[in-house]
Design a protein around this motif. Structure first.
Motif, mmCIF file in Angstrom:
data_model
loop_
_atom_site.group_PDB
_atom_site.id
_atom_site.type_symbol
_atom_site.label_atom_id
_atom_site.label_comp_id
_atom_site.label_asym_id
_atom_site.label_seq_id
_atom_site.Cartn_x
_atom_site.Cartn_y
_atom_site.Cartn_z
ATOM 1 N N TYR A 1 0.993 -0.938 -0.285
ATOM 2 C CA TYR A 1 -0.024 -0.507 -0.444
ATOM 3 C C TYR A 1 1.079 1.311 -0.555
ATOM 4 O O TYR A 1 1.875 1.405 0.802
ATOM 5 C CB TYR A 1 -1.038 0.165 1.520
ATOM 6 N N PHE A 2 0.393 1.997 -1.062
ATOM 7 C CA PHE A 2 1.845 3.106 -1.433
ATOM 8 C C PHE A 2 0.867 4.243 -0.605
ATOM 9 O O PHE A 2 -0.105 4.578 -1.923
ATOM 10 C CB PHE A 2 2.207 3.217 -2.728
ATOM 11 N N ASP A 3 1.318 4.687 -0.218
ATOM 12 C CA ASP A 3 0.184 5.524 1.362
ATOM 13 C C ASP A 3 0.800 7.285 0.504
ATOM 14 O O ASP A 3 1.846 7.476 -0.169
ATOM 15 C CB ASP A 3 -0.061 6.030 2.409
ATOM 16 N N ASN A 4 -0.070 8.129 0.952
ATOM 17 C CA ASN A 4 -0.246 9.996 0.627
ATOM 18 C C ASN A 4 0.119 10.390 1.662
ATOM 19 O O ASN A 4 -1.676 11.125 2.327
ATOM 20 C CB ASN A 4 -0.889 10.063 -0.484
ATOM 21 N N PRO A 5 0.785 10.582 3.047
ATOM 22 C CA PRO A 5 0.134 11.226 4.288
ATOM 23 C C PRO A 5 0.475 12.518 3.741
ATOM 24 O O PRO A 5 1.317 13.102 3.055
ATOM 25 C CB PRO A 5 1.013 10.734 5.087
ATOM 26 N N VAL A 6 -0.908 13.475 4.114
ATOM 27 C CA VAL A 6 -0.799 14.693 4.172
ATOM 28 C C VAL A 6 -0.948 15.158 5.460
ATOM 29 O O VAL A 6 -1.890 15.303 6.169
ATOM 30 C CB VAL A 6 -1.949 15.231 2.652
ATOM 31 N N PRO A 7 0.076 16.356 6.058
ATOM 32 C CA PRO A 7 0.286 16.620 7.727
ATOM 33 C C PRO A 7 -0.914 17.483 7.601
ATOM 34 O O PRO A 7 -1.648 18.647 7.007
ATOM 35 C CB PRO A 7 1.338 17.443 7.511
ATOM 36 N N LYS A 8 -2.091 17.701 8.534
ATOM 37 C CA LYS A 8 -2.419 18.055 9.426
ATOM 38 C C LYS A 8 -2.979 18.944 9.973
ATOM 39 O O LYS A 8 -1.733 19.307 10.803
ATOM 40 C CB LYS A 8 -4.310 17.850 9.209
ATOM 41 N N LYS A 9 -3.264 20.360 10.464
ATOM 42 C CA LYS A 9 -3.084 21.452 11.518
ATOM 43 C C LYS A 9 -2.856 20.830 12.902
ATOM 44 O O LYS A 9 -2.084 21.137 13.747
ATOM 45 C CB LYS A 9 -3.756 22.468 11.622
ATOM 46 N N ASP A 10 -3.185 20.189 13.438
ATOM 47 C CA ASP A 10 -3.136 19.322 14.542
ATOM 48 C C ASP A 10 -1.731 18.487 15.096
ATOM 49 O O ASP A 10 -1.810 18.292 15.688
ATOM 50 C CB ASP A 10 -4.794 18.651 14.528
ATOM 51 N N GLY A 11 -1.466 18.118 13.414
ATOM 52 C CA GLY A 11 0.302 17.572 13.944
ATOM 53 C C GLY A 11 -0.190 16.182 13.308
ATOM 54 O O GLY A 11 1.178 14.949 13.350
ATOM 55 N N THR A 12 -1.189 15.307 13.063
ATOM 56 C CA THR A 12 -1.771 14.188 12.700
ATOM 57 C C THR A 12 -1.452 13.910 11.324
ATOM 58 O O THR A 12 -0.830 14.980 10.794
ATOM 59 C CB THR A 12 -2.562 13.623 13.032
ATOM 60 N N PHE A 13 -1.606 13.085 10.335
ATOM 61 C CA PHE A 13 -1.502 12.738 8.883
ATOM 62 C C PHE A 13 -3.120 12.460 7.967
ATOM 63 O O PHE A 13 -3.794 11.606 9.366
ATOM 64 C CB PHE A 13 -0.601 11.994 8.540
ATOM 65 N N GLU A 14 -3.329 13.147 7.254
ATOM 66 C CA GLU A 14 -4.293 12.096 6.769
ATOM 67 C C GLU A 14 -3.977 11.767 5.175
ATOM 68 O O GLU A 14 -2.759 11.830 4.693
ATOM 69 C CB GLU A 14 -5.290 13.539 6.235
ATOM 70 N N ASP A 15 -4.221 10.579 4.972
ATOM 71 C CA ASP A 15 -4.089 9.539 3.408
ATOM 72 C C ASP A 15 -5.029 9.861 2.787
ATOM 73 O O ASP A 15 -6.644 9.981 2.945
ATOM 74 C CB ASP A 15 -4.082 8.409 3.357
ATOM 75 N N ARG A 16 -4.265 10.687 1.442
ATOM 76 C CA ARG A 16 -4.807 11.717 0.888
ATOM 77 C C ARG A 16 -4.387 10.395 -0.726
ATOM 78 O O ARG A 16 -3.260 11.216 -1.674
ATOM 79 C CB ARG A 16 -4.904 13.040 0.112
ATOM 80 N N GLY A 17 -4.819 9.965 -1.141
ATOM 81 C CA GLY A 17 -4.726 8.736 -2.764
ATOM 82 C C GLY A 17 -3.493 8.057 -2.467
ATOM 83 O O GLY A 17 -3.130 8.128 -3.705
ATOM 84 N N GLY A 18 -3.640 7.161 -1.465
ATOM 85 C CA GLY A 18 -2.826 6.260 -1.680
ATOM 86 C C GLY A 18 -3.381 4.947 -2.779
ATOM 87 O O GLY A 18 -4.542 4.853 -2.750
ATOM 88 N N PHE A 19 -2.898 3.898 -2.324
ATOM 89 C CA PHE A 19 -3.067 3.477 -4.049
ATOM 90 C C PHE A 19 -2.363 1.544 -3.299
ATOM 91 O O PHE A 19 -1.390 1.215 -3.083
ATOM 92 C CB PHE A 19 -3.044 3.556 -5.454
#
Length: 133
Positions: free
Chosen positions: A36-54
């Motif tokens: 699984y190739f993820d695309n972690p994008v940082p959020k303002k609260d310091g966590t990450f959101e995966d956008r567009g992984g496959f």
């Protein structure tokens, strides 16, 4: 059709190893990883959101694939370099489908969640004699 690929991801299932007869020559060896190739994008609260992984199957064709099947493990973080290739196929209703897979040139293990690394000893032929004075 293929294109150069480089990406980080996590192995999602145990590696699959297969050998294919090659006449009187050594068999061709395949190690297949489901990554699984993820695309972690940082959020303002310091966590990450995966956008567009496959998910993509990663194929390693190499004479050492049999040894490597015990090295790579589910959950391991890897860096894959190779070629991304389109594989057309038909489903059970004979509708055309396609899968994108990666024919890996190299798969590096990244140090996330690794507890230890053990190296095998050098072969005797690789030993260097002490310098003579």
């Amino acid at each position: 059709m293929s294109t150069h690929f480089s990406g980080e991801g996590n192995i999602g299932s145990p590696p699959e190893y297969r050998e294919f007869p090659n006449g009187n020559d050594e068999p061709s060896r395949l190690l297949r990883l489901n990554v699984y190739f993820d695309n972690p994008v940082p959020k303002k609260d310091g966590t990450f959101e995966d956008r567009g992984g496959f998910w993509a199957p990663v194929e390693i064709w190499h004479r050492d694939a049999e040894h490597w099947k015990d090295l790579y493990q589910k959950g391991m973080r890897v860096l894959v370099i190779g070629r991304m290739e389109r594989e057309p196929w038909e489903d059970k209703d004979e509708k055309p489908r396609e899968t994108w897979q990666i024919n890996a040139r190299s798969v590096g293990i990244l140090p996330y969640r690794i507890e230890s690394v053990t190296l095998s000893p050098k072969p005797a032929s690789a030993e260097q004699p002490p310098p003579s004075e």
